[in-house]
Design a protein around this motif. Structure first.
Motif, PDB file in Angstrom:
ATOM      1  N   LEU A 216       0.838  -1.192   0.000  1.00 46.53           N
ATOM      2  CA  LEU A 216       0.000   0.000   0.000  1.00 46.53           C
ATOM      3  C   LEU A 216       0.880   1.252   0.000  1.00 46.53           C
ATOM      4  CD1 LEU A 216      -2.689  -1.079   2.637  1.00 46.53           C
ATOM      5  CD2 LEU A 216      -2.839  -1.214   0.147  1.00 46.53           C
ATOM      6  N   ASN A 217       0.288   2.356  -0.442  1.00 50.44           N
ATOM      7  CA  ASN A 217       1.036   3.614  -0.505  1.00 50.44           C
ATOM      8  C   ASN A 217       1.136   4.245   0.882  1.00 50.44           C
ATOM      9  OD1 ASN A 217       0.755   3.103  -3.243  1.00 50.44           O
ATOM     10  ND2 ASN A 217       0.408   5.240  -3.773  1.00 50.44           N
ATOM     11  N   VAL A 218       2.237   3.972   1.574  1.00 52.74           N
ATOM     12  CA  VAL A 218       2.485   4.564   2.890  1.00 52.74           C
ATOM     13  C   VAL A 218       3.928   5.045   2.936  1.00 52.74           C
ATOM     14  CG1 VAL A 218       0.763   3.159   4.110  1.00 52.74           C
ATOM     15  CG2 VAL A 218       3.127   2.325   3.893  1.00 52.74           C
ATOM     16  N   PRO A 219       4.254   5.941   3.863  1.00 52.50           N
ATOM     17  CA  PRO A 219       5.646   6.374   4.009  1.00 52.50           C
ATOM     18  C   PRO A 219       6.562   5.207   4.400  1.00 52.50           C
ATOM     19  CG  PRO A 219       4.151   7.858   5.165  1.00 52.50           C
ATOM     20  CD  PRO A 219       3.350   6.662   4.771  1.00 52.50           C
ATOM     21  N   MET A 220       7.818   5.308   4.034  1.00 45.61           N
ATOM     22  CA  MET A 220       8.808   4.310   4.436  1.00 45.61           C
ATOM     23  C   MET A 220       9.001   4.363   5.947  1.00 45.61           C
ATOM     24  SD  MET A 220      10.000   2.503   1.926  1.00 45.61           S
ATOM     25  CE  MET A 220      11.500   1.897   2.696  1.00 45.61           C
TER      26      MET A 220
ATOM     27  N   ASP B  98     -11.175  -8.086   6.328  1.00 43.41           N
ATOM     28  CA  ASP B  98     -12.547  -8.539   6.558  1.00 43.41           C
ATOM     29  C   ASP B  98     -13.304  -7.566   7.477  1.00 43.41           C
ATOM     30  OD1 ASP B  98     -14.737 -10.223   6.254  1.00 43.41           O
ATOM     31  OD2 ASP B  98     -14.214 -11.458   7.990  1.00 43.41           O
ATOM     32  N   LEU B  99     -13.259  -6.288   7.100  1.00 46.01           N
ATOM     33  CA  LEU B  99     -13.889  -5.254   7.922  1.00 46.01           C
ATOM     34  C   LEU B  99     -15.407  -5.367   7.880  1.00 46.01           C
ATOM     35  CD1 LEU B  99     -11.750  -2.084   7.048  1.00 46.01           C
ATOM     36  CD2 LEU B  99     -11.378  -3.772   8.864  1.00 46.01           C
ATOM     37  N   VAL B 100     -16.032  -5.079   9.006  1.00 43.41           N
ATOM     38  CA  VAL B 100     -17.495  -5.045   9.054  1.00 43.41           C
ATOM     39  C   VAL B 100     -17.979  -3.779   8.352  1.00 43.41           C
ATOM     40  CG1 VAL B 100     -17.584  -6.378  11.193  1.00 43.41           C
ATOM     41  CG2 VAL B 100     -17.527  -3.869  11.307  1.00 43.41           C
ATOM     42  N   ASP B 101     -19.263  -3.738   8.037  1.00 43.96           N
ATOM     43  CA  ASP B 101     -19.844  -2.562   7.386  1.00 43.96           C
ATOM     44  C   ASP B 101     -19.712  -1.333   8.283  1.00 43.96           C
ATOM     45  OD1 ASP B 101     -20.552  -4.356   5.458  1.00 43.96           O
ATOM     46  OD2 ASP B 101     -22.715  -4.207   5.760  1.00 43.96           O
ATOM     47  N   GLY B 102     -19.531  -0.181   7.644  1.00 42.10           N
ATOM     48  CA  GLY B 102     -19.483   1.060   8.401  1.00 42.10           C
ATOM     49  C   GLY B 102     -18.457   2.025   7.851  1.00 42.10           C
ATOM     50  N   LEU B 103     -18.033   2.933   8.698  1.00 44.91           N
ATOM     51  CA  LEU B 103     -17.099   3.991   8.313  1.00 44.91           C
ATOM     52  C   LEU B 103     -15.670   3.469   8.229  1.00 44.91           C
ATOM     53  CD1 LEU B 103     -16.384   7.089   7.969  1.00 44.91           C
ATOM     54  CD2 LEU B 103     -16.088   7.115  10.455  1.00 44.91           C
ATOM     55  N   ILE B 104     -14.940   3.957   7.220  1.00 45.94           N
ATOM     56  CA  ILE B 104     -13.488   3.825   7.205  1.00 45.94           C
ATOM     57  C   ILE B 104     -12.933   5.184   6.783  1.00 45.94           C
ATOM     58  CG2 ILE B 104     -13.553   2.786   4.888  1.00 45.94           C
ATOM     59  CD1 ILE B 104     -10.943   1.298   5.727  1.00 45.94           C
ATOM     60  N   HIS B 105     -12.166   5.775   7.684  1.00 40.96           N
ATOM     61  CA  HIS B 105     -11.714   7.154   7.520  1.00 40.96           C
ATOM     62  C   HIS B 105     -10.193   7.169   7.395  1.00 40.96           C
ATOM     63  CE1 HIS B 105     -11.933  11.535   8.005  1.00 40.96           C
ATOM     64  NE2 HIS B 105     -10.867  11.428   8.793  1.00 40.96           N
ATOM     65  N   THR B 106      -9.705   7.853   6.373  1.00 38.30           N
ATOM     66  CA  THR B 106      -8.274   7.816   6.047  1.00 38.30           C
ATOM     67  C   THR B 106      -7.720   9.231   5.915  1.00 38.30           C
ATOM     68  OG1 THR B 106      -8.705   5.808   4.761  1.00 38.30           O
ATOM     69  CG2 THR B 106      -6.589   6.901   4.404  1.00 38.30           C
ATOM     70  N   GLN B 107      -6.549   9.451   6.492  1.00 33.75           N
ATOM     71  CA  GLN B 107      -5.804  10.680   6.226  1.00 33.75           C
ATOM     72  C   GLN B 107      -4.650  10.338   5.298  1.00 33.75           C
ATOM     73  OE1 GLN B 107      -4.940  12.379  10.221  1.00 33.75           O
ATOM     74  NE2 GLN B 107      -6.002  14.182   9.465  1.00 33.75           N
ATOM     75  N   PHE B 108      -4.428  11.176   4.300  1.00 36.82           N
ATOM     76  CA  PHE B 108      -3.337  10.932   3.375  1.00 36.82           C
ATOM     77  C   PHE B 108      -2.740  12.256   2.919  1.00 36.82           C
ATOM     78  CE2 PHE B 108      -7.043  11.508   0.696  1.00 36.82           C
ATOM     79  CZ  PHE B 108      -6.575  12.194  -0.420  1.00 36.82           C
ATOM     80  N   ILE B 109      -1.526  12.182   2.445  1.00 33.15           N
ATOM     81  CA  ILE B 109      -0.844  13.356   1.895  1.00 33.15           C
ATOM     82  C   ILE B 109      -0.759  13.191   0.383  1.00 33.15           C
ATOM     83  CG2 ILE B 109       1.351  14.587   1.735  1.00 33.15           C
ATOM     84  CD1 ILE B 109       1.766  14.008   4.703  1.00 33.15           C
ATOM     85  N   LYS B 110      -1.256  14.178  -0.331  1.00 33.80           N
ATOM     86  CA  LYS B 110      -1.184  14.184  -1.795  1.00 33.80           C
ATOM     87  C   LYS B 110       0.138  14.828  -2.197  1.00 33.80           C
ATOM     88  CE  LYS B 110      -3.503  15.970  -5.938  1.00 33.80           C
ATOM     89  NZ  LYS B 110      -2.340  16.782  -6.381  1.00 33.80           N
TER      90      LYS B 110
ATOM     91  N   GLU C 258       2.975  15.378  -5.573  1.00 32.05           N
ATOM     92  CA  GLU C 258       2.768  15.958  -6.912  1.00 32.05           C
ATOM     93  C   GLU C 258       1.998  15.016  -7.828  1.00 32.05           C
ATOM     94  OE1 GLU C 258       5.340  18.015 -10.550  1.00 32.05           O
ATOM     95  OE2 GLU C 258       6.333  17.356  -8.703  1.00 32.05           O
ATOM     96  N   ASN C 259       2.379  13.727  -7.813  1.00 37.41           N
ATOM     97  CA  ASN C 259       1.751  12.785  -8.738  1.00 37.41           C
ATOM     98  C   ASN C 259       1.128  11.569  -8.062  1.00 37.41           C
ATOM     99  OD1 ASN C 259       2.593  14.224 -11.144  1.00 37.41           O
ATOM    100  ND2 ASN C 259       4.663  13.491 -10.695  1.00 37.41           N
ATOM    101  N   SER C 260       1.158  11.534  -6.729  1.00 39.60           N
ATOM    102  CA  SER C 260       0.675  10.344  -6.049  1.00 39.60           C
ATOM    103  C   SER C 260       0.147  10.723  -4.666  1.00 39.60           C
ATOM    104  CB  SER C 260       1.805   9.303  -5.948  1.00 39.60           C
ATOM    105  OG  SER C 260       1.303   8.087  -5.434  1.00 39.60           O
ATOM    106  N   PHE C 261       0.191   9.773  -3.744  1.00 40.03           N
ATOM    107  CA  PHE C 261      -0.294  10.017  -2.386  1.00 40.03           C
ATOM    108  C   PHE C 261       0.361   9.019  -1.439  1.00 40.03           C
ATOM    109  CE2 PHE C 261      -2.947   6.731  -4.143  1.00 40.03           C
ATOM    110  CZ  PHE C 261      -3.165   5.852  -3.096  1.00 40.03           C
ATOM    111  N   LYS C 262       0.338   9.357  -0.156  1.00 42.14           N
ATOM    112  CA  LYS C 262       0.812   8.457   0.900  1.00 42.14           C
ATOM    113  C   LYS C 262      -0.247   8.413   2.000  1.00 42.14           C
ATOM    114  CE  LYS C 262       5.100   7.673  -0.658  1.00 42.14           C
ATOM    115  NZ  LYS C 262       5.653   6.339  -0.958  1.00 42.14           N
ATOM    116  N   ILE C 263      -0.705   7.214   2.319  1.00 43.30           N
ATOM    117  CA  ILE C 263      -1.666   7.050   3.407  1.00 43.30           C
ATOM    118  C   ILE C 263      -0.947   7.252   4.745  1.00 43.30           C
ATOM    119  CG2 ILE C 263      -3.172   5.412   4.601  1.00 43.30           C
ATOM    120  CD1 ILE C 263      -3.735   4.128   1.880  1.00 43.30           C
TER     121      ILE C 263
END
Length: 384
Positions: free
Chosen positions: A116-120, A242-254, A256-261
């Protein structure tokens, strides 16, 4: 009448509380701060530290609650999953899955293992070989507490940053990762059967404290390519864990050409984020957040999304001051204001103190961006 225990007394959980009451439930709230909004608002206040599972289990057994609803902080969701070992309650992931999501170290490992797109992430020994800035943060804290950016990599700076992070960590753990520059956003989505049924993108900025979000608005023109990739990764997380139904909230940094969760959570965001979505789009965020916990299926039938130009701003200070009042430097249309301090209070510096939360209505997106720029410069108001 069925009984619900809401694990939060903060004002941010008021929309959740209100939905439950209007739906006909007998609602109790729990928390350790009698001065909080909901503790004072309702007669059904239970004064406990819900991070203590023995206390929480005793209360649940004594009142025989039908439903358990987490509020707007991480500990509320974590405690709810931990106390739900017998799966009596609805809408909650298992304790193991909750730990992966809520513990920054465990989530980083999961994310890296699954590309996944995350910082090193680095070990302490590895960072001395780096030339780029790093960020050190507690593995289990929130609101920017204990976070440090280290640009000059030396033993003294690293030790100080690690000590600061550990001081704010309940588990005395920290995460060391690459510092990613770019614009902070949140992606907030509701999933049903592991698929996103509706989602929103929100731009977020920090003005009083560089690690604490206090200014935001809903973005209606987020780039499709990055938007689709983020949604794909969120649905992958939902399926893999296998998440149950409901909210999933994510912060990420955009970037120049991509993003990091940066982080993912399943609890309702704070500072009345639910009201930001509702006022901006007419979507009842608090209702959809709450429904899975009271065993109601979430789905989208017909929804016409509005595009109201609304700014949410948490009024706070970068330093301690004695609060008397504020003077606005611009003419603004205040849609809603929720006070969190009163005249004469000593207002602590952000993130420890907040004066209030204001929702500002703008006539169009151009006016919104103009006013948003003024807020980012901290020129909208001054403290008397």
């Amino acid at each position: 009448m069925k009984k619900v225990l809401l694990l939060d007394t903060n004002v941010s959980s008021f929309p959740i509380y209100n939905f439950l009451v209007e739906s006909g439930y007998e609602v109790y709230v729990a928390g350790g701060k009698p001065s909080d909004c909901l503790a004072k608002y309702t007669d059904n206040y239970i004064n406990i530290d819900y991070s203590n599972l023995y206390f929480l289990e005793d209360i649940i057994n004594a009142y025989d609650f039908d439903f358990l609803v987490p509020g707007c902080n991480d500990m509320s969701y974590i405690s709810a999953t931990r106390v739900n070992s017998k799966n009596k309650f609805y809408g909650l992931d298992t304790t193991e899955i909750s730990e992966i999501i809520n513990n920054k170290s465990k989530f980083r490992k999961f994310a890296i293992d699954n590309n996944l797109n995350v910082p090193m992430v680095y070990t302490k020994d590895e960072i001395y070989q780096l030339n780029n800035p790093i960020i050190i943060k507690p593995a289990d804290a929130y609101s920017g507490r204990g976070v440090s950016i280290v640009k000059d990599i030396n033993k003294s700076n690293i030790d100080t940053a690690i000590e600061n992070a550990i001081n704010y960590s309940k588990n005395k753990e920290c995460v060391i990762e690459e510092y990613v520059e770019g614009q902070l956003y949140s992606h907030t989505a509701f999933i049903s059967d592991k698929k996103i049924i509706i989602d929103f993108f929100v731009i977020e900025d920090c003005t009083a404290n560089k690690f604490t979000v206090d200014t935001s608005y809903v973005v209606n023109d987020f780039p499709d390519e990055i938007k689709n990739e983020i949604k794909n990764q969120i649905e992958f997380i939902a399926s893999k864990l296998d998440l149950v139904d409901g909210l999933i909230h994510t912060q990420f940094i955009k970037t120049e050409n991509s993003f990091k969760i940066i982080e993912v959570t399943r609890r309702c965001p704070g500072d009345l984020y639910s009201d930001l979505i509702k006022i901006s789009t007419d979507f009842d965020y608090a209702e959809y957040y709450t429904k899975p916990f009271i065993n109601q299926k979430i789905y989208i039938d017909k929804f016409e999304r509005k595009e109201n130009s609304i700014i949410r701003h948490t009024i706070s200070s970068s330093e301690i001051l004695n609060y008397i009042g504020i003077q606005f430097n611009e003419n603004i249309e205040i849609k809603s204001f929720i006070p969190l301090s009163i005249t004469g209070d000593q207002l602590k510096e952000s993130p420890f103190g907040r004066l209030g939360i204001v929702f500002i209505n703008c006539i169009d997106s151009d006016k919104l961006k103009q006013l948003y720029s003024i807020i980012l410069k901290r020129q909208l108001y001054k403290f008397n």
